[in-house]
Scaffold this motif. Structure first.
Motif, mmCIF file in Angstrom:
data_model
loop_
_atom_site.group_PDB
_atom_site.id
_atom_site.type_symbol
_atom_site.label_atom_id
_atom_site.label_comp_id
_atom_site.label_asym_id
_atom_site.label_seq_id
_atom_site.Cartn_x
_atom_site.Cartn_y
_atom_site.Cartn_z
ATOM 1 N N THR A 46 0.821 -1.210 0.000
ATOM 2 C CA THR A 46 0.000 0.000 0.000
ATOM 3 C C THR A 46 0.851 1.255 0.000
ATOM 4 O O THR A 46 0.486 2.272 -0.595
ATOM 5 C CB THR A 46 -0.951 -0.008 1.214
ATOM 6 O OG1 THR A 46 -1.717 -1.216 1.201
ATOM 7 C CG2 THR A 46 -1.901 1.178 1.176
ATOM 8 N N ALA A 53 -4.410 7.361 -3.924
ATOM 9 C CA ALA A 53 -5.068 6.088 -3.610
ATOM 10 C C ALA A 53 -4.623 5.516 -2.275
ATOM 11 O O ALA A 53 -5.339 4.710 -1.668
ATOM 12 C CB ALA A 53 -4.788 5.081 -4.720
ATOM 13 N N ALA A 57 -6.789 3.330 0.425
ATOM 14 C CA ALA A 57 -6.448 1.910 0.508
ATOM 15 C C ALA A 57 -6.191 1.493 1.955
ATOM 16 O O ALA A 57 -6.594 0.402 2.376
ATOM 17 C CB ALA A 57 -5.229 1.608 -0.358
ATOM 18 N N ARG A 61 -8.338 -1.367 3.817
ATOM 19 C CA ARG A 61 -7.664 -2.535 4.404
ATOM 20 C C ARG A 61 -7.857 -2.568 5.928
ATOM 21 O O ARG A 61 -7.989 -3.652 6.507
ATOM 22 C CB ARG A 61 -6.179 -2.527 4.040
ATOM 23 C CG ARG A 61 -5.915 -2.826 2.563
ATOM 24 C CD ARG A 61 -4.490 -3.244 2.308
ATOM 25 N NE ARG A 61 -4.267 -3.601 0.912
ATOM 26 C CZ ARG A 61 -4.596 -4.769 0.368
ATOM 27 N NH1 ARG A 61 -5.161 -5.710 1.121
ATOM 28 N NH2 ARG A 61 -4.366 -5.019 -0.901
ATOM 29 N N TYR A 160 -9.713 -5.327 -3.505
ATOM 30 C CA TYR A 160 -9.119 -4.866 -4.762
ATOM 31 C C TYR A 160 -10.113 -4.050 -5.587
ATOM 32 O O TYR A 160 -9.748 -3.026 -6.171
ATOM 33 C CB TYR A 160 -8.605 -6.055 -5.572
ATOM 34 C CG TYR A 160 -7.384 -6.693 -4.966
ATOM 35 C CD1 TYR A 160 -6.171 -6.019 -4.939
ATOM 36 C CD2 TYR A 160 -7.442 -7.960 -4.408
ATOM 37 C CE1 TYR A 160 -5.051 -6.588 -4.371
ATOM 38 C CE2 TYR A 160 -6.322 -8.551 -3.835
ATOM 39 C CZ TYR A 160 -5.135 -7.857 -3.816
ATOM 40 O OH TYR A 160 -4.027 -8.422 -3.242
ATOM 41 N N ILE A 163 -10.248 -0.596 -4.008
ATOM 42 C CA ILE A 163 -9.056 0.225 -4.253
ATOM 43 C C ILE A 163 -9.002 0.657 -5.720
ATOM 44 O O ILE A 163 -8.591 1.786 -6.034
ATOM 45 C CB ILE A 163 -7.773 -0.540 -3.853
ATOM 46 C CG1 ILE A 163 -7.785 -0.820 -2.345
ATOM 47 C CG2 ILE A 163 -6.525 0.269 -4.208
ATOM 48 C CD1 ILE A 163 -6.621 -1.673 -1.870
ATOM 49 N N SER A 167 -9.127 4.518 -6.992
ATOM 50 C CA SER A 167 -8.095 5.026 -7.901
ATOM 51 C C SER A 167 -8.693 5.510 -9.222
ATOM 52 O O SER A 167 -7.961 5.961 -10.103
ATOM 53 C CB SER A 167 -7.063 3.929 -8.181
ATOM 54 O OG SER A 167 -6.490 3.455 -6.982
ATOM 55 N N ILE A 261 -1.484 -1.723 -7.596
ATOM 56 C CA ILE A 261 -2.557 -2.227 -6.746
ATOM 57 C C ILE A 261 -2.459 -3.742 -6.589
ATOM 58 O O ILE A 261 -2.797 -4.300 -5.540
ATOM 59 C CB ILE A 261 -3.933 -1.832 -7.326
ATOM 60 C CG1 ILE A 261 -4.090 -0.300 -7.293
ATOM 61 C CG2 ILE A 261 -5.076 -2.506 -6.574
ATOM 62 C CD1 ILE A 261 -5.320 0.204 -8.011
#
Length: 307
Positions: A46, A53, A57, A61, A160, A163, A167, A261
């Motif tokens: 990360t 991002a 992220a 998480r 995912y 994220i 992004s 990512i």
């Protein structure tokens, strides 16, 4: 190398150093520290995301870690269910601009409010993460490999997707890669957690594979490393490796902005390789040791535009 040093020793890396000081940290620092403490490999990955991002992220998480830890924090299914319910209700409140006073909720809400307007951050993906963890609170086994793969995807792939959305990446190939990488990482997570879960007599392995190799639950709970047990681990690892290869095979169609990512593919591959080199002895300490070279390897992969 100077750029690498700047990334590794960013404020996120140097944030809260011990639990006693978490109460004095900001929500952003709290989230980063939570990921660093409980998910170090993904913490390093990360750090290498773009600044725009990275914070989102960490919040995503951290949310996943909060719900994943519930099963470890109590053996009472009723209490665990109540804590899951808290996060379900928290999501509802977040999307109605009534976020509870919890650092992860506050930080996640900050990005939910921003990203919903720009990219449509889906509440459904956050709910899927809760649903996956809730599904194994009482059922401590998987009926078959298909069910195990479904859990692996549900417990990781939404991270995912979120994220990617944070992004601003909307691409069907990236989503496809995220699905396969989620399955690979989810299966790997289950293998890595196996020795720990055995202490609680949890056996999150597919029943059909155990039956196929004539392995009893007691064989694994007692850490009786028979050839049958090795074959069970091999089958699960092989499935993880297949999904990892699929995720990487899509690279030519995945936008380059998404490559960073998907850097968690690197520690997943390393673990599977070490497991193979250890003849699928899931109990050997070697495969569970932290990779001290991971930070450099990840940075190199980023420079080479690869995952």
């Amino acid at each position: 190398m100077a750029r690498f040093t700047k990334i590794i020793f960013s404020p996120y890396f140097l944030c809260v150093r011990n639990k006693s000081s978490t109460s004095r940290s900001s929500p952003a620092e709290y989230c980063a520290n939570l990921v660093k403490t409980h998910d170090y490999e993904n913490f390093l990955c990360t750090l290498l995301l773009s600044k725009a991002a990275r914070s989102a992220a960490f919040a995503i998480r951290a949310f996943n870690i909060e719900i994943a830890r519930i099963a470890d924090q109590t053996n009472e299914s009723t209490i665990a269910a109540m804590r899951m319910k808290f996060w379900e209700e928290t999501l509802d409140k977040m999307y109605n601009d009534k976020t509870p006073n919890h650092p992860v909720a506050k930080e996640l809400a900050r990005y939910v409010l921003q990203i919903v307007q720009k990219h449509g951050l889906l509440k459904r993906q956050l709910t899927r993460l809760i649903g996956a963890r809730f599904s194994v609170l009482n059922d401590l086994t998987f009926e078959n490999m298909e069910v195990m793969e479904k859990y692996a995807e549900e417990s990781v792939s939404p991270v995912y997707y979120l994220i990617l959305q944070a992004s601003g990446i909307k691409n069907i190939h990236a989503d496809h890669a995220a699905s396969h990488l989620g399955k690979a990482q989810g299966l790997t997570n289950l293998l890595r957690a196996l020795p720990h879960n055995l202490n609680k007599r949890q056996l999150l392995l597919p029943q059909d594979v155990l039956l196929k190799h004539s392995v009893s639950q007691e064989d694994i709970i007692r850490k009786n490393l028979t050839e049958g047990v090795k074959q069970v681990i091999f089958d699960v690892a092989s499935s993880a490796n297949l999904h990892l290869k699929m995720a990487r095979s899509l690279k030519k169609n995945v936008p380059k902005e998404a490559f960073t990512i998907f850097l968690p593919a690197v520690p997943v591959a390393t673990f599977l390789e070490n497991l193979s080199n250890s003849d699928f002895d899931i109990f050997t300490p070697f495969i569970h040791q932290r990779n001290v070279h991971l930070g450099f390897t990840l940075f190199l992969r980023k420079l080479l535009s690869s995952y």
